[in-house]
Design an enzyme around this catalytic site. Structure first.
Site, PDB file in Angstrom:
ATOM      1  N   GLY A  35      60.636  52.331  26.035  1.00  0.00           N
ATOM      2  CA  GLY A  35      61.731  51.565  25.464  1.00  0.00           C
ATOM      3  C   GLY A  35      61.931  51.774  23.979  1.00  0.00           C
ATOM      4  O   GLY A  35      62.552  50.958  23.310  1.00  0.00           O
ATOM      5  N   GLY A  36      61.403  52.883  23.430  1.00  0.00           N
ATOM      6  CA  GLY A  36      61.580  53.173  22.010  1.00  0.00           C
ATOM      7  C   GLY A  36      60.604  52.469  21.093  1.00  0.00           C
ATOM      8  O   GLY A  36      60.644  52.664  19.878  1.00  0.00           O
ATOM      9  N   GLU A  66      61.195  62.886  33.796  1.00  0.00           N
ATOM     10  CA  GLU A  66      62.159  62.884  32.702  1.00  0.00           C
ATOM     11  C   GLU A  66      61.916  64.085  31.784  1.00  0.00           C
ATOM     12  O   GLU A  66      60.779  64.363  31.397  1.00  0.00           O
ATOM     13  CB  GLU A  66      62.046  61.582  31.906  1.00  0.00           C
ATOM     14  N   LYS A  71      51.098  59.011  27.952  1.00  0.00           N
ATOM     15  CA  LYS A  71      51.906  60.199  27.712  1.00  0.00           C
ATOM     16  C   LYS A  71      51.064  61.421  27.349  1.00  0.00           C
ATOM     17  O   LYS A  71      51.357  62.541  27.762  1.00  0.00           O
ATOM     18  CB  LYS A  71      52.922  59.919  26.601  1.00  0.00           C
ATOM     19  N   HIS A 109      67.342  54.010  22.411  1.00  0.00           N
ATOM     20  CA  HIS A 109      66.480  54.557  23.467  1.00  0.00           C
ATOM     21  C   HIS A 109      66.613  53.812  24.789  1.00  0.00           C
ATOM     22  O   HIS A 109      65.771  53.970  25.672  1.00  0.00           O
ATOM     23  CB  HIS A 109      65.013  54.586  23.013  1.00  0.00           C
ATOM     24  N   LYS A 149      55.163  59.104  18.515  1.00  0.00           N
ATOM     25  CA  LYS A 149      55.397  58.280  19.702  1.00  0.00           C
ATOM     26  C   LYS A 149      54.101  57.636  20.154  1.00  0.00           C
ATOM     27  O   LYS A 149      53.049  58.278  20.191  1.00  0.00           O
ATOM     28  CB  LYS A 149      55.963  59.135  20.850  1.00  0.00           C
ATOM     29  N   HIS A 187      69.015  63.782  27.547  1.00  0.00           N
ATOM     30  CA  HIS A 187      68.002  63.190  28.413  1.00  0.00           C
ATOM     31  C   HIS A 187      68.444  63.441  29.851  1.00  0.00           C
ATOM     32  O   HIS A 187      69.364  62.799  30.349  1.00  0.00           O
ATOM     33  CB  HIS A 187      67.903  61.688  28.117  1.00  0.00           C
ATOM     34  N   ARG A 201      58.069  55.044  39.930  1.00  0.00           N
ATOM     35  CA  ARG A 201      58.727  53.934  40.617  1.00  0.00           C
ATOM     36  C   ARG A 201      60.175  54.318  40.883  1.00  0.00           C
ATOM     37  O   ARG A 201      60.646  55.369  40.433  1.00  0.00           O
ATOM     38  CB  ARG A 201      58.700  52.681  39.745  1.00  0.00           C
TER      39      ARG A 201
END
Length: 645
Positions: free
Chosen positions: A164-165, A274, A116, A234, A158, A208, A296
């Site tokens: 997936g949180g 996203e 990220k 999430h 994060k 989101h 993907r």
């Protein structure tokens, strides 16, 4: 175009890819684990290859074995689906080194978006708006605390390799930062093998919204947006396209940003960019920021297909085979609105606990697209994601599409395991969601109203009793009479752990009167159709003593055998049994050991969680029937207790 491809995946995504590939005249090779020998995707494929044990690490994550299967069967390309190896750049390189085509982006593109912090730096350079935060390499706790102060609380910690949180913590004041950092790092290290984190500004009313992109390695287009704000922990629950409240200016800005992101890394195939959006003042072009890119096909891609008329898997195959983008940006348009609901085997009141079980009945209504990888008779395995299906509806407007979704959920029939069907139905009828007032906190705020246990009425109870006793099948006219009088009996059912005692009088093979709490329900067969007090009876499924009445998203009953209960009343709870299929992680009891009620005797690992198995009474361990490392089925006897001497 390819003559044969291999799908390196399982379940509903493997089945979904097969449908398009086979419709295009392409042969499909499936791979399967021990647990999936009889799975739907194996039956659907033109050829199937066994690749190993049930655990993903022993099968679906074995890249070399999958590539060998492709070569052995003459496949020219590998489609990764999503999950497993779909975003593993090393696997891409292994595929290409074998002379095969990977149906997806390059290893370089996947690596560029894999972390990220690095991805956000790249996006900033490409002119894509990024959430204010710290994405640097200095992981000193004091430095990170200072960065949080500079950004301004509240902030999110994060994991840079997260998803997936996991490895994510919300910190609302400086005094909580150190503990939250330690917790996030520990979780990230366990989940991803990487304890590094980044710090981001927390958006107060977050939505989101993601944009579907598609590239051919040179240029890219976007296929508009999806709103995935309806989440719990999430994890997405219901997705829709387009996003409610979207303006032309906002759509243009987000679409252009997503295309810049894809073209910056020479992206090939389907991907999703996203964004986190501040919805506190409506949707504004200056209030969205890049979060991450999924390199993907996404679980929720069907809603994009519904509003654009594009088959994204067909595009994947065509571009991977060397063709250019099938359409230009100006050729793409939105028609109507679509929703997707994810139907899972999970116990919602118990905190969305994943469930297992054999699907004794499974049926989907007309008028909805149902992408599923299981059939009636299949097991929900403890080794994989417990998704049963994705239900998709489309309509000319958001209101119509949502009404169709609510109706489709009401008419979906599942028996054999607990599901989140009632929870999805409550969401589809939630007033705020219907009005388009959504954000990622909606479910958490309204969870009590969304998780209300169903309460069966006298009619549903009466139907369960008649069906459970086998009285809905053809029988001779005299079957219901004893000494020329109607046969009456007392029947006991269990629902949600509570006993329901009723009185059933059989008047004939097609007529029964059932009295529940003083209310008499007339159960009659009229012109081949069963009716309850004159109204049509819902469908019902019976599996031994288990009865499911398909009302209120599925009411589950168990018929109590009075003889069995009589024997069990003086029973000794002598056997400790496996409550679900799983791996015996540890055996803590030994033969001859004296134990007390509540003592932990064994640990079962199932659905990625550990479950302690306790002694139901005092006694002596007479026999240990399993060992650590054994794989057991539901109901398997593990330990036998004897009375204390």
């Amino acid at each position: 175009m390819f003559e044969r491809i291999l799908i390196a995946n399982r379940g509903e995504i493997a089945c979904r890819v097969m449908r398009t590939a086979q419709a295009m005249g392409v042969d499909v090779v499936a791979v399967y684990s021990d647990a999936d020998r009889g799975a739907a995707h194996v039956a659907m494929a033109d050829r199937a290859v066994h690749i190993g044990g049930s655990a993903p690490a022993d099968s679906y994550l074995k890249g070399d074995t999958i590539v060998a299967a492709a070569l052995e069967t003459g496949a020219q390309a590998i489609h990764p689906g999503y999950g497993f190896l779909s975003e593993n750049p090393d696997f891409v390189e292994t595929v290409e080194a074998a002379g095969l085509t990977f149906i997806g982006p390059s290893a370089q593109a996947i690596r560029a978006m894999g972390l990220k912090d690095a991805a956000k730096t790249l996006m900033e350079e490409a002119g894509v708006p990024v959430v204010p935060g710290y994405h640097g390499s200095n992981q000193d706790a004091e430095h990170l605390a200072g960065a949080a102060e500079a950004i301004g609380y509240p902030v999110l910690i994060k994991a840079v390799a997260g998803g997936g949180g996991k490895g994510m913590r919300l910190v609302e004041r400086a005094g909580d930062f150190t503990d939250a950092l330690d917790s996030a790092r520990g979780e990230a290290r366990t989940a991803f093998g990487n304890a590094d984190v980044l710090i981001e500004k927390f958006v107060e009313k977050p939505r989101h919204i993601e944009v579907q992109v598609f590239g051919d390695g040179r240029r890219a287009v976007h296929l508009f947006e999806r709103d995935c704000s309806l989440q719990r922990r999430h994890q997405k629950v219901i997705e829709e396209a387009p996003a409610p409240g979207m303006t032309p200016e906002m759509r243009a800005a987000m679409g252009q940003a997503a295309v810049r992101a894809a073209e910056a890394i020479g992206y090939t195939g389907a991907g999703t960019v996203e964004f986190i959006v501040d919805g506190s003042e409506g949707l504004r072009p200056d209030r969205f920021w890049f979060m991450e890119m999924n390199t993907r096909l996404q679980v929720e891609h069907p809603v994009t297909e519904a509003i654009t008329g594009v088959d994204l898997v067909e595009w994947q195959l065509r571009v991977a085979a060397g063709e250019g983008l099938p359409l230009r940006q100006e050729d793409l348009a939105i028609t109507g609105h679509a929703f997707e609901a994810r139907l899972y085997a999970e116990d919602v009141p118990k905190g969305f606990l994943p469930a297992t079980g054999r699907l004794t009945h499974l049926a989907f209504p007309d008028g909805a697209r149902a992408d599923s990888g299981v059939r009636a008779g299949d097991e929900i395995s403890p080794f994989y994601d417990p998704m049963i299906a994705k239900l998709v509806t489309h309509g000319p407007s958001r209101a119509v599409a949502l009404r169709r979704m609510a109706r489709a959920l009401e008419r979906t029939e599942v028996a054999g395991t607990v599901t989140n069907l009632a929870f999805l139905g409550a969401l589809a009828r939630h007033a705020g969601f219907a009005a388009g007032d959504v954000d990622t906190g909606l479910i958490a705020r309204d969870i009590d109203a969304l998780v209300v246990p169903p309460a069966p009425g006298p009619r549903e109870i009466a139907l369960a009793a008649v069906a459970g006793l086998g009285l809905m099948h053809e029988a001779p006219p005299e079957a219901g009479f004893a000494l020329w009088q109607p046969l009456e009996r007392t029947v006991t059912l269990l629902h949600a752990g509570e006993e329901i005692v009723l009185r059933l009088a059989t008047l004939s093979a097609e007529a029964h009167d059932v009295t529940v709490d003083g209310v008499c329900v007339a159960v009659r067969r009229v012109e081949g159709q069963w009716r309850l007090d004159g109204s049509f009876a819902p469908q019902v499924a019976v599996d031994g003593a288990r009865i499911t009445v398909f009302a209120q998203y599925g009411l589950r009953f168990e018929l109590v055998d009075p003889l069995a209960r009589e024997g069990a009343a003086g029973g000794d709870a002598a056997l400790v049994e496996a409550p679900m299929p799983g791996l015996v992680k540890a055996v803590l009891a030994r033969a001859g050991q004296t134990v007390n009620k509540g003592d932990r005797l064994a640990v079962l690992e199932a659905m990625k969680m550990e479950h302690s198995l306790l002694a139901a009474r005092d006694g002596v361990v007479g026999e240990v029937l399993v060992a650590a490392g054994d794989q057991v089925s539901a109901g398997a006897a593990l330990i036998r207790l004897e009375e204390e001497a």
